[in-house]
Design a protein around this motif. Structure first.
Motif, short mmCIF file in Angstrom:
data_model
loop_
_atom_site.label_atom_id
_atom_site.label_comp_id
_atom_site.label_asym_id
_atom_site.label_seq_id
_atom_site.Cartn_x
_atom_site.Cartn_y
_atom_site.Cartn_z
N LYS A 242 0.84 -1.21 0.00
CA LYS A 242 0.00 0.00 0.00
C LYS A 242 0.87 1.25 0.00
CE LYS A 242 -4.03 -1.88 2.34
NZ LYS A 242 -4.45 -2.22 3.70
N ASP A 243 2.00 1.15 0.67
CA ASP A 243 2.88 2.31 0.77
C ASP A 243 3.68 2.52 -0.53
OD1 ASP A 243 2.02 2.60 3.33
OD2 ASP A 243 3.79 1.67 4.27
N ALA A 244 3.64 1.56 -1.44
CA ALA A 244 4.48 1.64 -2.64
C ALA A 244 3.91 2.60 -3.67
CB ALA A 244 4.62 0.26 -3.25
N ASP A 245 4.79 3.34 -4.33
CA ASP A 245 4.37 4.15 -5.49
C ASP A 245 4.39 3.30 -6.75
OD1 ASP A 245 4.12 6.53 -3.97
OD2 ASP A 245 6.30 6.78 -4.06
N VAL A 246 5.29 2.32 -6.78
CA VAL A 246 5.47 1.49 -7.97
C VAL A 246 5.57 0.03 -7.52
CG1 VAL A 246 7.09 0.90 -9.83
CG2 VAL A 246 6.64 3.29 -9.30
N ILE A 247 4.94 -0.86 -8.27
CA ILE A 247 5.06 -2.29 -7.96
C ILE A 247 5.48 -3.02 -9.23
CG2 ILE A 247 3.79 -4.40 -7.32
CD1 ILE A 247 2.01 -2.63 -5.54
N VAL A 248 6.48 -3.92 -9.11
CA VAL A 248 6.82 -4.79 -10.24
C VAL A 248 6.55 -6.23 -9.80
CG1 VAL A 248 8.55 -3.28 -11.28
CG2 VAL A 248 9.25 -4.94 -9.54
N GLU A 249 6.15 -7.03 -10.77
CA GLU A 249 5.85 -8.41 -10.46
C GLU A 249 6.25 -9.27 -11.66
OE1 GLU A 249 1.95 -9.15 -8.90
OE2 GLU A 249 2.04 -11.28 -9.39
N GLY A 250 6.79 -10.43 -11.41
CA GLY A 250 7.16 -11.30 -12.52
C GLY A 250 7.28 -12.75 -12.08
#
Lengths: 806, 73, 333
Positions: A242-250
Motif C-alpha cells: 500500500k505504501d508503494a508508489d510502484v510495484i513490479v511483479e514477474g
C-alpha cells in the motif's frame, strides 16, 4: 528466528567457544579495515594475546596476497597427481552398480545368482532396507519389503565387485530385478496438481506424523508439495505494498542443472581388520570419516580417509554416500580393496543436482527507490529430496520495510538434489535482480544508482563505483532495444551475495625441520580451489621461504582435522589456524636455536629469510643455516581456529557482474562478448586463484543460464541426456572475454583476515545480468532459463516484430 | 522459518549439508542454517529416504517416527 | 562394452573378406565406439579400416575431386582446393564437432554415422529406428527433431558433410567383392519407412564406402555451409544449410540448397533454389528462398521454432555463398 544469515546462531562456533579451555587473555590491537583506495582505516579489535601480530595489508607483504602459481600445478598437468580413480592397490577389485531402470516402483525380487557365478566376480551386494528395531506401525504405510522403494530411475539397487571393470560391467547385467511399477511424475508443474501421482504417500500417512504431529519446524505437506516454509521480516507486507508508489511483479522459471564435475563420485575402499582406509573424491575428509565410523559402528581411529587430489564437487561430495558404504561392504565381503567410480550417467542421475525453480516475485517501492515490500513465492523440485528454497537473495541483498517469502519443495520422481554452488542463490537472484532492474526502469533511476539507495553494504558500493567508471558500463546505451538491425547489443548488471560462514573444525600443524625444510599438515582437502597454495604462502610469509619450497601435506584424516569445503568456508576457516601454528612453531624454533647464538628467543626474528638479532648479538644468518643449530630433528606446533574477533559484525561477500550481450533476434542466439566481474572476498590470499574461481563461477553461470538442462522424458521418467554431449555445457567458443576486478576488503576478523569466494563468484549474479543485458538489448524480458533459441524466439515472439511471431 | 522455539531433537541418523559441510546429530544445538536449501539424508540408508521409505527431513526425522533413534547421551 | 574381435585390415580386399555376419566397420571410431559404449550396439567383430593406405588422400582429377573415405574432417576443412572451390564442404567439415574429433573422424564415418536422436542413442529406449515398434520422440522430447518427413522416425540427418556433398551433387563409391558402384549422395540416404525403419542408406552389408567423388564445379560457382546450434562449441545443428550457387555476373544461373537438421535425410529444397535462378542474389531474394523452403513443414510438439530458424539459416548462408555477407557470428563452430 532462523534467517538466511545468522552466524550468531552458528552452533559450531558456539559449541567451540563454549568448549575452549579457559577464557584467553585479550588485548587490543589496531587492524586494517575497509577497501584500500576507498575506505581503508584502522579499527580496534580485542584479540587473544596468543594470536600472532596483525597482518599488514597485501601491498606490504611479500608472499600473501601476491599472484602465486598453483602449488601443485606441475603435478596436475604432468599427470603425477593421483586422483581417486588413479589409485591402484594390490588385488584391487572393480565395483559397479546396478541401477533402477524405472522411476517409481516396488522391487519384488533381486536375483543375483547368475552374477555371483560369473567368473571373476568376488562379491555381490543387494541394497536392502535396514529397519533395525523400528516397527512400521501404521498399516497405511507402503507395504514393507526387503528392498527400498525405487523413487527415481537410476537409484542404486545392487552392486558387484570383480577382478576387472569389464567383468563387473558384464556381471551387473546378469542381476535380474522384478518391479511392481507405480505411477510417476517427473515435472514440477504436473507434480503440483492435486491429481498427480504421489512420490511419497500423503501427509496423513507420514511416518513423521504418526507418532504425534510433525516436527518442530512443522512444514506442512499437501500432495507432493512440502511447504510452504514461510519467512516474514519487518512490517506488514500488505501495508508495504500500500505504501508503494510502484510495484513490479514477474514469474521466473529456471531448470534443473547437474553438477557435472570433471571427476565423478567414487571411492577406493580397503577394509582390513582394524583399519578401513578410504580414498574418496570428497569435499570433506572429516565428513566421510564421521559417516563411515557411524555407519559401520567403528571408532574413528579405525577409519582413515585420503583425498590428495580431487576433481571438483561443487557441493555434491560430502559424506560417505551410497558409493562409499557399498564399496566398503563389497571390500569387506571380498577381503580385497574395491574401487567404485560412478560413470557419467550415474553422476547425472543419482548424486545431486541444482533444483529447478518457479518463482513469483513482487516488489513495491517508493518513487525514490526505497523498497517497501518484497514478496516471493517459490516452488522447486529437488527430485525425491528436499532443499529447493531460493529466497536467500530476496531476504539478504537489500533493505526493505517488509518481506514475505514462501518456499515450497515439490517432490518428483527424479534424482535427489545436492548442495550446488551457492544453493538457491542463482535461482533467487535471477528473479530478484531482474525485478530490481525492472523497478529501476519504471522509476527512471539508473540501475547502479538504485542499488546505491537500497544496498547498505559498503563494499558493494565501492564495486558499483568501479563498474560505473568501467569502459564496458560507459558503453551501455540506457535506451533498451535501441539497435536497428537483427542483432542487438545490450549491457546489464546484477549483484551476487553470499555469507561469511566459519567452520571451527579447522586445525593444522606446522613443522620446522633441522635441514630448514618446512611442512604444514591438515586433513583439509583441496576441492580444486587451491588451498594448498595458500597454506604454502602463509608459511612463506612467516619464514621468508618461497611457497614452492614448503611441503604441503593435506587430504588425510591422519593429520589435524580440517574443514569440509562447503559454504565457501575453507580459506576463511583454516588459514588463521595455519598462520597461528606457523607463528607458534616459529617461536619454538627460535627458542630452540637461541642458545646456540648466545641469546634468547625474544631477541630473534626472521626477516626476509634470515634469522636476525634485534640487539645485534649475532650477524644475520640464513634461516636454513640457523635451523642446523636445532638439537631435535623437528619442532612443531598445532593450532585450531579461534572464533572471529568481532562476531557482532555482519558480513556478506559478493560482487557485481556486468555482461555484454549480442542478441540475434532472428536466430534467438545470445552471444556474450565480454563480462566484467567486480568482486570482493575479504583479503585475497592469492589473487591468481581468486580470479580463477571468479572465472569459473562466471563460466558456470553462463553455461547454466544459456545451455544446461537435465531432460527427463515425461513418458518413461528416464533422463535422455545423461552425458556431456546432449547435456550441454559451455565450450571454449562460448566463453567470453572475462575481466575480473578484485576489491580488497579488510574486515579485521582473524589472524589472516581471509574470507571466501567460491559461491559468491559469478554464478549467483550472471543469470540475472544476462537477463538485464537482454532487456537492454531488445526491450523484452527473458524470464526463463536456459535461454536457448527456442525460448528466446518465444519470448521475442510475443510482440509482432521482424517476422518472428510464432 | 520464524517459529523454531521448540527444541529440535532430530534422529541421530539424520544428516544435512549446510554451509559448514555436514552436521552430525552429535552437535547439541542442531541449527541447520538456511534449511530451505539444505539437503538431508539418512545415515542408516545412505539415501534421501529413511528405512521406512519416507523422506529424510528435519521436520520429519523426529520422535514418533517408526525408525527414529534418539541421539546417544 | 561387450567383448569383440578386432580385425585390423591393411587392404580393401582384406576388409571386404572380414565383413561377415555381425561385423561392424570402424574407421575413426568416433560414432561406432560411442554407440558401443552406450550399449546401443554390441558387435561381435570390428573391422578396422584405418590402416588401409588406399583409402586416404584428396586427389584432384580431370572431372573433379576424389576423396578417400579415410580423409579426416580436419583435412577437409584445411584443404586449400576445397576451401576455394568446394567451400560448402570445407565449411561443413571444418566446423563439425571439436578439433579433437575432427582430427579422428573420417569422411566415410561421418557419412555413415547413425542419427543422434537421444532416444535412439540410449540403450534404455527400444525404439523404432533400432528395430522395435515404437518411436518415443513423437509424444516425448522432440525439440531437436525433424520438421519434414516426420511420419515414421523424426530424427534428423546427422552428417553435415552429407549436406554439403548433396548440395555439390557428389557420389559415393561403394566397393564389394563383386566390384564398385557409384551412388549419388542425393540417393544414398533412405527416408525411414514403416517396412524398413532401421535402414538409413542404400549400402549393402558386403559393401564398403571407399571414396567420394565430386564433379568439377562450373565457372562462377560459389558455395557455403552454416549450422546453428544452441552453443557455439561442440553442438549438433538445430538448423543448417548448404548452398551452392552458379553465378553469371550478378545473376544466379543455378542453385542448390540442402538442409540437414530439418528431416531424417539431407533435404534438397528444390522450390527454394528455383526462386533464386535468373535473379541477382539480394537479401530479399535470399529471404524469399528461405521462407519457401519451409513450405509443407510439419513440426512436432516442441520444435515449431525450427520453422522460424531455418529460413534465417538459409538466407544468411545464401548471402554468405554469394559473398554478400560475412560468416555469421551466430553460427556454430
Amino acid at each position: 528466528m532462523a534467517t538466511h544469515l545468522d552466524t550468531a546462531l552458528d552452533p559450531l562456533v558456539q559449541a567451540a567457544a563454549a568448549a575452549a579451555p579457559a577464557k584467553p587473555e585479550k588485548h587490543t590491537v589496531m587492524m586494517p579495515i575497509g577497501v584500500p583506495g576507498y575506505t581503508l582505516r584502522t579499527e580496534a579489535r580485542e584479540v587473544p594475546v596468543s594470536e600472532p601480530p596483525v597482518l599488514a595489508v597485501n601491498s606490504e607483504l611479500e608472499f600473501i596476497g601476491k599472484p602465486t602459481e598453483r602449488w601443485d600445478a606441475h603435478y596436475k598437468v604432468s599427470g603425477q597427481a593421483k586422483y581417486t580413480a588413479d589409485i591402484q592397490l594390490p588385488g584391487m577389485l572393480y565395483g559397479r552398480f546396478l541401477n533402477a531402470s524405472v522411476p517409481h516402483a516396488k522391487v519384488l525380487s533381486v536375483d543375483v545368482s547368475a552374477a555371483e557365478k560369473y567368473p571373476g566376480v568376488k562379491s555381490v551386494l543387494v541394497i536392502e532396507r535396514v529397519l533395525g528395531n523400528a516397527e512400521l506401525r501404521d498399516p497405511k504405510l507402503e507395504t514393507p519389503s526387503r528392498y527400498p522403494i525405487v523413487r527415481y530411475a537410476g537409484q542404486p539397487i545392487a552392486a558387484v565387485a570383480a577382478t576387472s571393470a569389464h567383468i563387473a560391467d558384464e556381471a551387473v547385467k546378469l542381476i535380474m530385478v522384478t518391479y511392481e511399477e507405480m505411477p510417476f511424475v517427473t515435472d514440477q508443474l504436473s507434480a503440483r496438481k492435486t491429481d498427480s501421482p504421489q512420490v511419497y504417500p500423503g501427509a496423513a500417512d507420514q511416518a513423521g506424523s504418526a507418532g504425534g504431529g510433525g516436527g518442530p519446524h512443522g512444514v506442512p505437506q499437501t500432495g507432493n508439495v512440502h511447504g510452504p516454509s514461510i519467512n516474514k521480516k519487518g512490517g506488514d507486507i500488505e501495508q508495504g505494498f500500500k505504501d508503494a508508489d510502484v510495484i513490479v511483479e514477474g514469474r521466473y522459471v529456471t531448470q534443473v542443472q547437474t553438477h557435472s564435475a570433471l571427476e565423478t563420485h567414487g571411492v577406493v575402499a580397503d577394509w582390513k581388520p582394524g583399519m578401513l582406509t578410504v580414498w574418496a573424491s570428497t569435499q570433506g575428509t572429516g565428513s566421510v570419516r564421521e559417516e563411515f565410523a557411524q555407519y559401520f559402528k567403528l571408532p574413528k581411529t579405525q577409519v582413515r580417509v585420503i583425498t590428495e587430489y580431487m576433481g571438483g564437487g561443487f557441493g555434491a561430495k560430502f559424506g560417505a554416500g551410497n558409493p562409499g558404504v557399498v564399496a566398503a561392504q563389497l571390500s569387506q565381503k571380498a577381503g580385497a580393496p574395491v574401487r567404485l567410480m560412478l560413470d557419467r550417467k550415474e553422476e547425472h542421475l543419482s548424486v545431486g543436482n541444482r533444483p529447478d525453480a518457479d518463482q513469483i516475485i513482487r516488489i513495491g517501492a517508493k518513487k525514490d527507490g526505497t523498497l517497501t515490500a518484497i514478496q516471493l513465492e517459490s516452488f522447486g523440485t529437488a527430485g525425491c529430496g528436499t532443499g529447493a528454497g531460493c529466497a536467500g537473495p530476496a531476504t539478504n541483498m537489500y533493505k526493505y520495510a517488509a518481506l514475505h517469502t514462501a518456499e515450497n519443495d515439490v517432490f518428483t520422481n527424479g534424482g535427489p538434489a545436492a548442495a550446488f554452488r551457492a544453493p538457491g542463490h542463482p535461482q533467487g537472484a535471477f528473479a530478484l535482480e531482474q525485478a530490481i532492474d525492472e523497478l529501476a526502469i519504471k522509476l527512471a533511476i539508473e540501475p547502479l544508482d538504485l542499488r546505491d539507495r537500497i544496498d547498505e553494504n559498503s563494499v558493494r558500493r565501492v564495486e558499483r563505483q568501479v563498474v560505473r567508471e568501467s569502459a564496458l558500463w560507459k558503453s551501455r546505451n540506457p535506451v533498451a532495444g535501441a539497435d536497428s538491425g537483427p542483432v542487438k547489443r545490450g549491457v546489464g548488471m546484477a549483484q551476487s551475495v553470499w555469507y561469511r560462514f566459519i567452520s571451527m573444525n579447522s586445525s593444522a600443524e606446522v613443522l620446522v625441520h633441522r635441514d630448514g625444510s618446512l611442512e604444514v599438515r591438515s586433513a583439509v582437502q583441496d576441492l580444486g580451489t587451491g588451498i594448498k597454495t595458500v597454506l604454502a604462502q602463509i608459511l612463506a610469509e612467516e619464514y621468508g621461504v618461497p611457497p614452492a619450497k614448503i611441503a604441503v601435506r593435506i587430504g588425510d584424516t591422519n593429520y589435524p582435522v580440517g574443514p569440509d569445503s562447503g559454504g565457501s568456508v575453507t580459506t576463511a576457516s583454516l588459514t588463521p589456524a595455519v598462520r597461528d601454528a606457523a607463528w607458534q612453531a616459529k617461536k619454538k624454533f627460535l627458542a630452540e636455536i637461541a642458545p646456540a647464538y648466545g641469546t634468547t628467543a625474544d631477541d630473534l626474528q626472521i626477516v626476509k629469510g634470515e634469522v636476525r638479532s634485534k640487539s645485534g648479538k649475532m650477524q644475520p644468518v640464513s634461516f636454513q643455516r640457523a635451523a642446523g643449530k636445532m638439537k631435535v630433528d623437528s619442532v612443531s606446533a598445532q593450532a585450531r581456529r579461534i572464533p572471529d574477533y568481532d562476531r557482532s559484525k555482519y558480513e556478506t561477500y559478493g560482487g557485481v557482474s556486468v555482461v555484454e550481450v549480442n542478441v540475434d533476434t532472428e536466430t534467438g542466439r545470445i552471444l556474450i562478448p565480454r563480462v566484467l566481474a567486480v568482486h570482493d572476498c575479504g583479503r585475497p590470499m592469492n589473487p591468481t586463484q581468486v580470479i580463477s574461481q571468479i572465472n569459473g563461477g562466471t563460466i558456470q553461470g553462463i553455461s547454466y543460464t544459456l545451455y544446461e538442462q537435465r531432460h527427463l522424458d515425461p513418458n518413461t521418467g528416464l533422463m535422455v541426456n545423461p552425458n556431456l554431449e546432449q547435456y550441454k555445457i559451455a565450450g571454449s567458443r562460448d566463453i567470453p572475454e572475462l575481466q575480473v576486478h578484485l576489491v580488497e576488503s579488510y574486515i579485521g576478523q582473524s589472524s589472516t583476515d581471509a574470507s571466501g569466494i567460491g559461491e559468491a563468484a559469478g554464478i549467483v549474479a550472471v543469470g540475472a545480468a544476462i537477463g538485464n543485458a537482454f532487456f537492454n538489448a531488445t526491450g523484452y524480458r527473458m524470464r526463463r532459463m536456459p535461454m536457448v533459441p527456442s525460448e528466446v524466439l518465444a519470448a521475442l515472439g510475443k510482440v509482432p516484430q521482424g517476422g518472428l511471431k510464432a | 522459518m520464524s517459529e523454531t522455539a521448540t527444541k529440535i531433537i532430530p534422529c541421530q541418523c539424520l544428516r544435512t549439508k549446510n554451509p559448514y559441510g555436514t552436521t552430525p546429530a552429535s552437535y547439541e544445538d542442531w541449527h541447520p542454517t538456511m534449511h530451505t536449501t539444505s539437503t538431508y539424508w539418512c545415515i542408516n540408508t545412505m539415501s534421501f529416504a529413511g528405512p521406512d521409505d519416507h523422506f529424510a527431513h528435519l521436520s520429519r526425522c523426529v520422535q514418533g517416527r517408526a525408525c527414529y533413534q534418539a541421539p546417544e547421551e | 562394452m561387450n567383448k569383440f574381435i578386432f580385425s585390423d585390415c591393411t587392404s580393401v580386399d582384406a576388409a571386404l573378406s572380414q565383413m561377415t555376419g555381425e561385423a561392424v566397420v570402424k574407421a575413426g571410431g568416433v560414432d561406432v565406439l560411442d554407440r558401443m559404449k552406450n550399449g546401443v550396439i554390441e558387435p561381435a567383430k570390428l573391422v578396422n579400416i584405418t590402416n588401409i593406405p588406399s583409402l586416404r588422400g584428396i586427389h584432384e582429377t580431370e572431372t573433379g575431386v576424389r576423396l578417400g573415405a579415410l580423409v579426416t574432417l580436419a583435412e577437409l576443412g584445411d584443404h586449400p582446393l576445397l576451401q576455394s572451390q568446394y567451400t560448402v564442404l570445407a565449411d561443413a567439415a571444418g566446423h563439425a564437432a571439436t578439433p579433437q574429433i575432427r582430427n579422428a573422424a573420417t569422411l566415410g564415418g561421418n557419412l555413415m554415422q547413425k542419427v543422434h536422436c537421444w532416444y535412439y542413442r540410449s540403450a534404455d529406449f527400444a525404439c523404432l529406428r533400432k528395430g522395435h515398434d515404437m518411436c518415443f520422440a513423437y509424444d516425448g522430447l522432440n525439440q531437436y527433431h525433424a520438421i519434414f518427413d516426420t511420419n515414421v522416425c523424426p530424427s534428423v540427418a546427422p552428417s553435415s558433410t552429407a549436406v554439403a556433398l548433396s548440395a555439390l551433387n557428389a557420389s559415393v563409391e561403394l566397393t564389394s567383392a563383386k566390384g564398385k558402384r557409384l551412388v549419388p549422395v542425393r540417393e544414398f540416404y533412405i527416408k525411414p519407412d514403416d517396412k524398413h525403419p532401421t535402414m538409413e542408406t542404400v549400402i549393402a552389408p558386403d559393401e564398403l564406402l571407399t571414396a567420394v567423388l565430386i564433379p568439377k564445379p562450373a565457372a562462377g560457382t560459389r558455395s557455403a555451409y552454416q549450422k546453428y546450434g544452441e552453443k557455439s562449441s561442440y553442438d549438433w545443428a538445430i538448423a543448417d544449410a548448404g548452398v551452392v550457387l552458379e553465378m553469371q555476373g550478378d545473376v544466379c544461373r543455378k542453385a542448390a540448397i540442402v538442409l540437414g537438421a530439418a528431416s531424417p535425410t539431407p533435404r534438397l529444397a528444390v522450390d527454394a533454389a528455383a526462386l533464386l535462378v535468373g535473379k541477382p542474389i539480394t537479401e530479399e531474394t535470399a529471404r524469399a528462398a528461405g521462407l519457401a523452403a519451409m513450405q509443407g513443414a510439419t513440426p512436432l510438439s516442441m520444435n515449431g521454432y525450427k520453422v522460424q530458424l531455418f529460413p534465417v539459416a538459409i538466407y544468411r548462408t545464401i548471402l554468405l555463398a554469394a559473398g554478400k555477407m560475412d560468416r555469421d557470428p551466430s553460427a556454430a563452430g
